[in-house]
Every structure is written in C-alpha cells, then in structure tokens.
Design an enzyme around this catalytic site. Structure first.
Site, short mmCIF file in Angstrom:
data_model
loop_
_atom_site.label_atom_id
_atom_site.label_comp_id
_atom_site.label_asym_id
_atom_site.label_seq_id
_atom_site.Cartn_x
_atom_site.Cartn_y
_atom_site.Cartn_z
N GLY A 1 0.86 -1.18 0.00
CA GLY A 1 0.00 0.00 0.00
C GLY A 1 0.89 1.23 0.00
O GLY A 1 2.08 1.15 -0.32
N ARG B 1 -9.46 9.17 13.86
CA ARG B 1 -8.63 9.74 12.81
C ARG B 1 -9.40 10.79 12.04
O ARG B 1 -10.51 10.55 11.60
CB ARG B 1 -8.19 8.66 11.83
CG ARG B 1 -7.57 9.25 10.57
CD ARG B 1 -7.05 8.22 9.62
NE ARG B 1 -8.06 7.48 8.94
CZ ARG B 1 -8.58 7.82 7.75
NH1 ARG B 1 -8.19 8.91 7.15
NH2 ARG B 1 -9.49 7.08 7.19
N SER C 1 -17.39 9.17 -0.35
CA SER C 1 -16.35 10.02 0.21
C SER C 1 -16.91 11.06 1.17
O SER C 1 -17.96 11.65 0.96
CB SER C 1 -15.61 10.74 -0.91
OG SER C 1 -14.84 11.76 -0.34
N HIS D 1 -14.46 1.29 9.40
CA HIS D 1 -13.70 1.91 8.32
C HIS D 1 -12.19 1.93 8.52
O HIS D 1 -11.42 1.76 7.58
CB HIS D 1 -14.21 3.34 8.16
CG HIS D 1 -13.50 4.14 7.13
ND1 HIS D 1 -13.53 3.81 5.80
CD2 HIS D 1 -12.74 5.25 7.22
CE1 HIS D 1 -12.82 4.69 5.12
NE2 HIS D 1 -12.32 5.57 5.96
N GLY E 1 3.87 0.59 2.36
CA GLY E 1 4.80 -0.44 1.91
C GLY E 1 5.51 -0.09 0.62
O GLY E 1 6.73 -0.24 0.50
N HIS F 1 -17.18 5.05 9.96
CA HIS F 1 -17.33 6.19 9.05
C HIS F 1 -18.81 6.53 8.87
O HIS F 1 -19.62 5.63 8.66
CB HIS F 1 -16.70 5.84 7.70
CG HIS F 1 -16.36 7.04 6.89
ND1 HIS F 1 -17.33 7.85 6.36
CD2 HIS F 1 -15.17 7.57 6.54
CE1 HIS F 1 -16.73 8.84 5.70
NE2 HIS F 1 -15.43 8.71 5.79
N SER G 1 -4.90 9.66 6.88
CA SER G 1 -4.36 8.31 6.86
C SER G 1 -3.45 8.06 5.66
O SER G 1 -2.36 7.50 5.78
CB SER G 1 -5.49 7.30 6.85
OG SER G 1 -4.96 6.04 6.59
N LEU G 2 -3.90 8.52 4.49
CA LEU G 2 -3.04 8.42 3.32
C LEU G 2 -1.74 9.14 3.63
O LEU G 2 -0.65 8.71 3.28
CB LEU G 2 -3.70 9.08 2.11
CG LEU G 2 -4.96 8.41 1.56
CD1 LEU G 2 -5.53 9.24 0.43
CD2 LEU G 2 -4.64 7.01 1.08
N ARG H 1 -15.73 12.45 12.33
CA ARG H 1 -16.40 11.19 12.03
C ARG H 1 -17.04 10.53 13.23
O ARG H 1 -18.15 10.01 13.13
CB ARG H 1 -15.39 10.23 11.43
CG ARG H 1 -14.95 10.71 10.10
CD ARG H 1 -13.90 9.82 9.52
NE ARG H 1 -13.54 10.39 8.23
CZ ARG H 1 -12.61 9.89 7.46
NH1 ARG H 1 -11.92 8.83 7.83
NH2 ARG H 1 -12.35 10.45 6.30
C1 LIG Z 1 -12.98 3.10 1.29
C2 LIG Z 1 -11.89 3.83 1.99
C3 LIG Z 1 -11.66 5.16 1.71
C4 LIG Z 1 -10.64 5.85 2.34
N1 LIG Z 1 -10.44 7.17 2.05
C5 LIG Z 1 -9.40 7.82 2.64
C6 LIG Z 1 -9.13 9.18 2.29
O1 LIG Z 1 -9.83 9.79 1.48
N2 LIG Z 1 -8.08 9.79 2.87
C7 LIG Z 1 -7.26 9.14 3.76
O2 LIG Z 1 -6.31 9.74 4.23
N3 LIG Z 1 -7.49 7.86 4.08
C8 LIG Z 1 -8.54 7.18 3.54
N4 LIG Z 1 -8.76 5.87 3.88
C9 LIG Z 1 -7.82 5.16 4.75
C10 LIG Z 1 -6.56 4.80 3.96
O3 LIG Z 1 -6.90 4.41 2.67
C11 LIG Z 1 -5.77 3.66 4.58
O4 LIG Z 1 -5.66 3.83 5.95
C12 LIG Z 1 -4.38 3.61 4.00
O5 LIG Z 1 -4.44 3.55 2.61
C13 LIG Z 1 -3.62 2.43 4.54
O6 LIG Z 1 -2.42 2.28 3.82
P1 LIG Z 1 -1.38 1.19 4.19
O7 LIG Z 1 -0.24 1.33 3.27
O8 LIG Z 1 -1.11 1.24 5.65
O9 LIG Z 1 -2.11 -0.20 3.96
P2 LIG Z 1 -2.89 -0.82 2.70
O10 LIG Z 1 -2.98 0.10 1.56
O11 LIG Z 1 -4.14 -1.40 3.25
O12 LIG Z 1 -1.94 -1.97 2.23
C14 LIG Z 1 -1.82 -3.19 2.90
C15 LIG Z 1 -0.89 -4.06 2.13
O13 LIG Z 1 -0.51 -5.16 2.93
C16 LIG Z 1 -0.62 -6.35 2.22
N5 LIG Z 1 -0.85 -7.41 3.19
C17 LIG Z 1 -1.70 -7.41 4.25
N6 LIG Z 1 -1.55 -8.54 4.95
C18 LIG Z 1 -0.59 -9.25 4.33
C19 LIG Z 1 0.01 -10.49 4.57
N7 LIG Z 1 -0.32 -11.23 5.63
N8 LIG Z 1 0.95 -10.94 3.71
C20 LIG Z 1 1.31 -10.20 2.64
N9 LIG Z 1 0.79 -9.01 2.38
C21 LIG Z 1 -0.15 -8.54 3.21
C22 LIG Z 1 -1.70 -6.13 1.20
O14 LIG Z 1 -1.50 -6.99 0.13
C23 LIG Z 1 -1.44 -4.67 0.85
O15 LIG Z 1 -0.44 -4.62 -0.13
C24 LIG Z 1 -9.81 5.17 3.27
C25 LIG Z 1 -10.04 3.84 3.56
C26 LIG Z 1 -11.10 3.19 2.96
C27 LIG Z 1 -11.38 1.79 3.39
#
Ligand SMILES: Cc1cc2nc3c(=O)[nH]c(=O)nc-3n(C[C@H](O)[C@H](O)[C@H](O)COP(=O)(O)OP(=O)(O)OC[C@H]3O[C@@H](n4cnc5c(N)ncnc54)[C@H](O)[C@@H]3O)c2cc1C
Ligand code: SF4
Ligand code: FES
Lengths: 250, 638
Positions: free
Chosen positions: B42, B435, B284, B401, B45, B266, B440-441, B330
């Site tokens: 994500g 949050r 959104s 959420h 990562g 949310h 979060s992004l 929220r």
């Molecule tokens: C619908 C939605 C809308 C959102 N909108 C916003 C927004 O507008 N603004 C904002 O700031 N935040 C928003 N968020 C929150 C935000 O998107 C997330 O908190 C953020 O993207 C998380 O990023 P990350 O890199 O931590 O994890 P993620 O992007 O969730 O990535 C997780 C990664 O881990 C991998 N993974 C997980 N477990 C394993 C495992 N056991 N083995 C191998 N790989 C694994 C997955 O394959 C993936 O690649 C939103 C969330 C949702 C659900």
C-alpha cells in the site's frame, strides 16, 4: 430471481477447462454479481464441492482485480463498469449467464476465472514512471499545470489495470493500457523529460510479453470500465514515431 | 515492562530535525550487504520499499494481491492533508498538529503528530514530482478543499480517486526499483509468520497463494505495512482481503498491540441492504462539504424524501454542532446518526440510514458544478443502489472503516521486537482515538517516504557486521512447521459451516457489542461469545480444496482464525478503558446530553497489550501520554 450459470472451470494452468452448469434460485436483484458468486460458492462448499476461484478485492470498482467475461463481454453488459459494480438487476429472471475468464495470450489462466496479469506490472517497470528519487522533491507549485492539462492527464491516469481492454481485443493487444500511462506521463511537465525512452521501452516490453498489435478496432474503449479513450493510442503511436525520429537523428 | 517511546529531546518543532541529525547512517557500500523485507505494497509499503531500494539496500516486497498496485490504499477517495496553506486561510504545521491531536481526542503522542504535520509539506511535493495529477485551479496552482473536523482547506485531492493516484505514484516508484533489480517483488504471497532469532526479527514464512508452497525469507529487518483490520466486522468499507494476520502473528511473537478497540466507524457509507452483502461501500467524506445530512423530524416516516417539506426535516448535525455542522468529525457524526436511527428516525427500506442531501447545493451552484466535484461518486451511487442522487438525497449509514489501533511502535516506528517495524495503518501511531479525514493516506505515505528510511538506517547501522541471515536455521524450521501444521489442521476439520459464516457471526457480535457504542456487560458477553464461536470454528469449519494448491477458502480461514483472537483483545481493551474518547464510546461514561466523557486523570495513556497465550487474559502495559505543548481540553464542535 433465478439464474442459470455456465461457468468455466479449469483446475490449473496445464489442465483443460470446461463449462459447468449451476442453477441459482431466489436471488435478490440488488445483489452484486460477485455476491451472486459468493452465494454459489457457499452452496458448493456446503455440498462438498470446490468453490469457483475468481479474483477480486475492493469490490468498489477501483482496484482492477476483478474481471471476467460475462456473456462474452468483459465485465458484463453494463457499460463502463467493473464486474464488482455490476448488479443482478442488469439480468433477466431465468436468464442463462455464461461466465469465462479473460482470455489473451499474455494472460494465462491460473485457475477457473483467475488469470495472470503480471505482464502489466512488467510494462510499468520498463518505464511507466517519472525517474525521481524519493525524499527531496521541489515545491509542488513551482511548476504550474493548467486545470485542463491536469484533468486530461487524470483521464488517462485513471486506468485501473484490469485488463478488460486486452481481453476484449481480438488481437489481445495491451495498447490501451500502455498508451494510457504514456499519455498520463507525457502530458505533465514532470514526465516530459523521459518521453522518448519511456515510450520505446514500454512498447518493446509490451511486444515481449506477447500482447498482440493494435489494429484500431476500438473495441477496448467500449469495454473499459474507466472509459479510457482510444485517442491515447494515437498519442502513443505519435510519441513512438517521434522517439524513433529523434533517436535516428541523435 | 516499561515502554520507551524514544521521543527525541528539544522543543517540538526541532525534535525530528534533532533525531535526523543524530541518527546513524549506513555507508552506501554497506547497504548492499543488508536485506530488508517489506510486507505490504500500500502507500506505506510501496513508498518504503521504493525508498530503501533506491538507497541501495536489498529489498523484498510482498503482497497478497496479484499486483502491488491493487493494495487497499487504492480505494481511498477523499484526499490527503498537507499544511501548505496555499489558500492563505490560516493553516500552518502547528494548526494541523492541534487539529489532529484534538481530533484524536488527546490520545496520541504529541511528537509523532507534530512530525506527521511537518512531513505533510514534502509529501505533496513528492507526489506531484511523481506525476500525481492533483486537482488544479485554472491558473495552474494546486487546489484543495476542506474535510471533516477542520475549518481550513488543507485537503489535496485527485477527483474522488486520491488514494488510487497516490498509490500509483508509489507503485510506479516501486516498479522502477523492481526494474533496476534493487527490489524483488513477490505478489500473491501471504505472510503467515514472523521468524525471530536471538530476540530479533529475522524473517518471515509466506505462502505462495498461486501454488500453495510455503517459503522462507530471511532479512536483517522486517517491515510490516499490512494495513488495517477493520474487516474484522465483516461488513466494512475495507477491501475483501484486508486482514490483521501479519500484525497478529507478530503480536504472538512478542510485539505489543496498542489500542486495538479504537476502530473508526465512518458516517458516510452506503447502508446495508441484505444478508448476502459482502461489504459496504464508502461515499467520500468530501460529499459533506456540500451535502446536508438530515432525517425526518417525525419517527417512522413513510413519505419519499422530496415530499417532506423543509420544516419537517431535522438537520441534526447543524442543530447539535452549529460551528462544524455537516463537517463534524467522524466519530461525532457517526454517533449522531446512530442516535437518530436507534430513536426510530432512520430511513430507507431497513430504517438503517440517514439522508445526505444535495438539493440546496445544486440549487445554489448548479448541477454542472456538483457534477464536476463529485460526479464519479454520484455515478457509483447509481450503479450500486439504482438511485439517482441528483434527483433525490443519498442514503448513508455508519460503517467500520479504519483501525486507529495496531502494533505499538516507538518514535522510530519500531515495535517492541527489535528489527520489526510497523508502518501505516498497521501501527497505532498518530491518530489517537479517532482519525481525522485525509490523515491516513498522509500517515502511510510519510511513514514510508520520509520517516522509516532514516529510522531503519539507524537500526541497520548496527547490523553491518552480522553477515547474511540464513533461512536454514532451527528457528525458520520451527516456524515453517507451525504454519504447515495450522494449514493441515484447517483442512482436517471437515466440518459443516463455511468460513464466511463464522466471519459474519463474529462481525455482527462486534458491531453489536464493540462497535459504535460499548458497555461493560456487553463486552463481557462478547468475550464469552467469541470464545465459544472460536471453539465451534475449530470443530465445525469446512475448508474445501487442498492445502498445497491455490485455495481462497484456506486463505480466509487463516484470517478468520486470527480475527477471533483480535476481536477478543478488542473487547478487553474496550473493557479496561472506563471513559469515552474518540471512537471509543462507553455508554456508562457520557454527559447528560449524550456527548463523550473523557477521563484524563485516569486514562491519559496508550494501552499496549502483551500476548499471554491462548485463553489467558492479555497483559496491559501503559504508555503515559505527556502533553507539553497543548493542554487537553474538552472537544467541542458546537
Ligand atoms: C474506502 C476507503 C476510503 C478511504 N479514504 C481515505 C481518504 O480519502 N483519505 C485518507 O487519508 N485515508 C482514507 N482511507 C484510509 C486509507 O486508505 C488507509 O488507511 C491507507 O491507505 C492504509 O495504507 P497502508 O499502506 O497502511 O495499507 P494498505 O494500503 O491497506 O496496504 C496493505 C498491504 O498489505 C498487504 N498485506 C496485508 N496482509 C498481508 C500479509 N499477511 N501478507 C502479505 N501481504 C499482506 C496487502 O497486500 C497490501 O499490499 C480510506 C479507507 C477506505 C477503506
Ligand atoms: S485501459 Fe481500461 S480496460 Fe484497459 S486496463 Fe485500463 S481500465 Fe482496464
Ligand atoms: S474488485 Fe476491485 S475493481 Fe472490482
């Protein structure tokens, strides 16, 4: 509503596949297509059969992971829609629905409806980026980009990498996918510097991956869930020609 | 155990600079000798793997999707915050810091929050340089909008697809390194265990999801960037594959879990419409900039929304929180919706929703303007529900959420296991008990691009002489055998109920007893029920197919097995916190008008939990929160 499904079942890459029939009764028309497959799988598991493998994750039309041929159409009958955003209200009660994997030389079937689309990653890794290191970028407003240009770049950048364009193309061409990335990058000032190298590398990689050539049938645009325009392909061809021309001169 | 948060000395504004000045470096020639595993692609990562690869380390990147570009970050719609103050409306790093700390109900570390606000400026620069097409003004400058919980415009966006565009930027940076050979990519691989040697994280056991093979991977440091576990509720806005397994298995090896019960609900998701439903879709939050939220002022209303006259509508957010109105944070907006729904004013076929109305905005700004701002969201709404929101209000409802909780990390983003780092939503840091939108992004990205590259180097500087870590050691062997045994166990049960049945039942329990509102009795009941359900699972689950082949049911079984334990811990966490703060609303602790009642004298700490073995109560370890810069105040959005 009731549906009669004919689903492509294939054990693994090597095995031969075949269509298998399943009947589902009393489905709710508000259900999504993938929820209908979940329902089928619940039934198969409880009856001791193996569930149908299919790819999906976000179920919001944005990750690009779902995708199958539904009645011969990539992502099904609704225009500009991914499979996960398709709902049963788009089908008739009692209809027979044919469900097959995306088919293309460059997308081998892994199992049932799952195909290998890693070729797309290799195309990106051959040049679909701006070569900027992380950490010390210049101020974001230092270079102005007009609203119009940003929006145009966005239209191309919106590709979700689902592969419907490839599956729907009779040549199995990845031109729409590749050209979308090339257009996104070349429109923006940041991406301009590497335009020649990028297009040459990405097109070469596309050919290496055994994608077919584009013969301008424009079927891809019709089935692209993001409505990516075939004009991008024209731009890619222009960029390619331009790059070759300058390369010869240089 | 005493938790050392390693907050650097000096005034708040200088802490991060001070840290960087003193952090140890690894000489470029030595970086080649060091291996790093990054689980997750994500924003957190991909960005960290790309950064470390570029610096010259050997990086292995893992994700369970078929391509790194599909990680859940791709789904974020609304935007990303940065205190650029381009609008000249009074924003600053300090104001963003205050908003975030207050938004999180003063349950986050000052130093971390300040650093996130500070790094937000660089993130926008980085993303733009990568070609992320953020929204622009006609003059060519970056545009931004406001989001829930703040009064300035600091949210940068790329239409309703900000997460997708930011992730593509990070993914492309990652794929550039893959092309150069500094990063090795392992998509369709799931981490199933952490391997420790001499108390340090030294590798992972993964399952190749295409072939079913179990593999060992060794490294000098392991980074978990595996996202949130909100899918534990089954119905949530998260992608289907999101899970808590990686962090949970690390937890069982000794990494503490912090604040597990703080899960954000949310306010603007689409309501549930039936039992078959697999997830809820988020609309959104940016819609709240122009949409007004209301319910009929008469209970059990049967008229269509357009037939209900203005004076018979209750704009309850505007009524209760006039200063923020529809932009209230929220937790507050979600709870206010639940309050109205529970009181019998809910709308829609299942009476489980409230209206989000654009008629006034359309009247004032014209349909075209609204279309330009939110068109894709309106299209999505139409596809999913079959209703046209230009003509009648949307129906929205609260839904799980985001997990504020996660692995406990110090200022360096290192867990309590040396060499194990947690980034992005997988850690607990920065957001406190709630949050704020669009943070979060930001957190995921700055963790990966700007923070971890320094802090991991600081750790690795002492590993230069360690030499290659071999995966042929007894520790790897034991971990591999345990993973294989678990798979065999699942396959052998051959019960009668599907994995999804258990997941749905668990999710419902958590919604009811550890969701938007909690109380002591309910939580105790939930702990018992979860244990019972878990026992039933191990007796009666049916996993079809084979253990050593591609098998989605088996993948789900492993994740649900972990969810039982995480769910239990969530309830313990909620039970021990006798106060209401942010996403944690204990019914016993509220003001007479139904607002959250925080208790700073007794609960101004982070709850970090240690695993004490199955069926044993976990141990609570407290990290006191010390506020030097601002004094916690009662949050008021009135
Ligand atoms: C619908 C939605 C809308 C959102 N909108 C916003 C927004 O507008 N603004 C904002 O700031 N935040 C928003 N968020 C929150 C935000 O998107 C997330 O908190 C953020 O993207 C998380 O990023 P990350 O890199 O931590 O994890 P993620 O992007 O969730 O990535 C997780 C990664 O881990 C991998 N993974 C997980 N477990 C394993 C495992 N056991 N083995 C191998 N790989 C694994 C997955 O394959 C993936 O690649 C939103 C969330 C949702 C659900
Ligand atoms: S161009 Fe369209 S059809 Fe092709 S991969 Fe991208 S989104 Fe899918
Ligand atoms: S599941 Fe993500 S686009 Fe369909």
């Amino acid at each position: 509503m009731d549906l009669h499904l004919k689903i492509w079942r294939q054990k693994d890459r090597q095995s031969e596949g075949k269509l298998v029939s399943y009947d589902l009764k009393e489905l709710n028309p508000h259900m999504s297509f993938l929820e209908m497959l979940d329902t089928l799988n619940e039934k198969l598991i409880t009856e001791g059969d193996e569930p149908v493998e299919f790819d999906h994750d976000c179920r919001e039309g944005i990750c690009g992971q779902c995708g199958m041929m539904i009645n011969g159409i990539a992502h099904g009958p609704l225009k500009n829609t991914t499979t996960c955003q398709l709902h049963l209200r788009s089908f008739r009660d009692g209809e027979t629905v044919l469900i097959e994997p995306f088919r293309a030389g460059a997308f081998p079937v892994k199992k049932d409806l799952k195909v290998d689309r890693s070729a797309f990653d290799r195309i990106i890794s051959s040049g679909g980026f701006v070569s900027i290191n992380t950490g010390q970028a210049p101020d974001a407003t230092a270079v102005a980009v007009t609203h119009q240009t940003a929006e145009e770049a966005f239209d191309a950048a919106a590709c979700i990498g689902c592969g419907a364009c490839v599956a729907t193309c009779k040549n199995g061409s990845a031109a729409l996918f590749t050209s979308a990335k090339i257009t996104h990058m070349v429109l923006l000032p940041q991406g301009k510097e590497e335009r020649s190298e990028r297009v040459l590398n990405m097109v070469t990689q596309m050919d290496k991956e055994l994608f077919g050539h584009c013969s301008n049938t424009e079927a891809c645009e019709v089935e692209c869930p993001q409505g990516i325009s075939v004009l991008n392909i024209a731009r890619m061809n222009y960029e390619y020609g331009r790059a070759l021309f300058f390369r010869r001169k240089g | 155990m005493i938790l050392d948060s390693k907050i650097p000395e000096g005034p708040l504004e200088q802490k991060w600079d001070n840290y960087k000045k003193k952090a140890k470096l690894v000489n470029p020639a030595n970086r080649k000798k060091l291996d790093i595993i990054v689980v997750g692609t994500g924003l957190a990562g991909s960005s960290v793997a790309a950064s470390l690869g570029e610096m010259g380390y050997n990086v292995k990147s893992f994700c369970f999707q078929d391509s790194p570009r599909r990680a859940h970050s791709v789904a974020a719609q609304g935007g990303v915050n940065a205190a650029k103050n381009y609008k000249n409306d009074g924003d600053s790093i300090y104001r963003m810091f205050v908003d975030t700390l207050k938004g999180g109900d003063f349950r986050a570390r000052e130093a971390n929050v300040y650093r996130m606000a500070e790094c937000s400026l660089n993130l926008i620069d980085q993303a733009v340089a990568q070609g992320v097409p953020f929204g622009r003004e006609y003059g060519g400058y970056l545009n931004n909008r406001s989001f829930g919980g703040v009064q300035v415009s600091r949210t940068f966006y790329a239409r309703g697809q900000t997460g997708q565009q930011l992730l593509l930027g990070a993914y492309q940076a990652l794929m550039r390194q893959v092309g150069k050979g500094t990063v090795q990519l392992y998509s369709r691989h799931e981490m199933l265990d952490l391997v420790m040697i001499d108390g340090k994280a030294r590798g992972i056991i993964v399952r190749n999801l295409d072939t079913g093979e179990i593999e060992r991977h060794a490294a000098h440091a392991v980074i978990l960037a595996t996202g949130g576990y909100g899918k534990i509720y089954y119905l949530s806005t998260l992608a289907m594959g999101c899970n808590g397994s990686a962090i949970w298995r690390a937890h069982k090896k000794g990494a503490l879990m912090a604040s597990p019960s703080w899960i954000q609900v949310h306010p603007t998701s689409l309501p549930q419409s039936g039992d078959y439903q697999s997830k809820l879709t988020l609309m959104s939050e940016s819609l709240r900039n122009d949409g007004r939220i209301w319910v009929p002022s008469k209970a059990d209303e049967t008229r269509q929304p357009n037939d209900i006259p203005e004076n018979e509508r209750d704009y309850y957010l505007e009524r209760r929180y006039p200063a923020f109105g529809n932009l209230a944070p929220r937790d507050i907006s979600s709870r206010a919706a639940k309050e109205r729904i529970d009181a019998g004013y809910g709308i829609g076929p299942l009476k489980n929703a409230v209206y989000l109305d654009f008629s006034k905005a359309i009247q004032e700004q014209g349909k075209e303007k609204i279309k330009e701002k939110y068109g894709n969201l309106f299209d999505m709404y139409l596809k999913i529900t079959g209703y046209n929101a230009y003509n009648e209000p949307m129906m929205i409802s609260p839904s799980a959420h985001f997990s504020m909780g996660g692995l406990w990390v110090d200022y360096e983003l290192m867990t309590t296991i040396p060499g194990l780092f947690a980034l992005g939503e997988a850690n607990f840091a920065d957001h406190g008990a709630n949050r704020l939108g669009a943070n979060s992004l930001l957190q995921a990205s700055v963790d990966g691009y700007f923070i971890a590259p320094y802090t991991i180097a600081n750790y690795l500087a002492n590993e230069i002489h360690t030499g290659k870590i071999s995966p042929d050691t007894p520790e790897f062997e034991t971990a591999e055998q345990a993973v294989k045994q678990q798979i065999q166990d699942f396959m052998n049960i051959k019960g009668t109920k599907t994995v999804d049945y258990f997941h749905k039942t668990l999710g419902k329990l958590l919604y009811d007893y550890c969701g938007l509102a909690r109380n002591e009795k309910g939580l105790k009941y939930a702990i018992e029920e979860i244990r019972r359900l878990k026992q039933e699972f191990y007796k009666d689950v049916r996993v079809s197919g084979q253990g050593d082949k591609m098998n989605t049911e088996l993948e789900k079984a492993g994740r649900v097995a972990d969810y039982f334990e995480i769910g239990e811990l969530m309830c313990y966490d909620a039970l021990t916190r006798n106060e209401s703060c942010g996403a944690h609303f204990r019914e016993e602790f509220q003001t007479p008008d139904g607002e959250a009642l925080r208790n700073d004298t007794e609960y101004q700490f982070i709850s970090a939990w240690a695993w004490k073995g199955e069926n044993n109560e976990p141990e609570l370890i407290k990290e006191p929160l010390i506020f030097e810069e601002i004094q916690p105040t009662v949050r008021s959005y009135k």
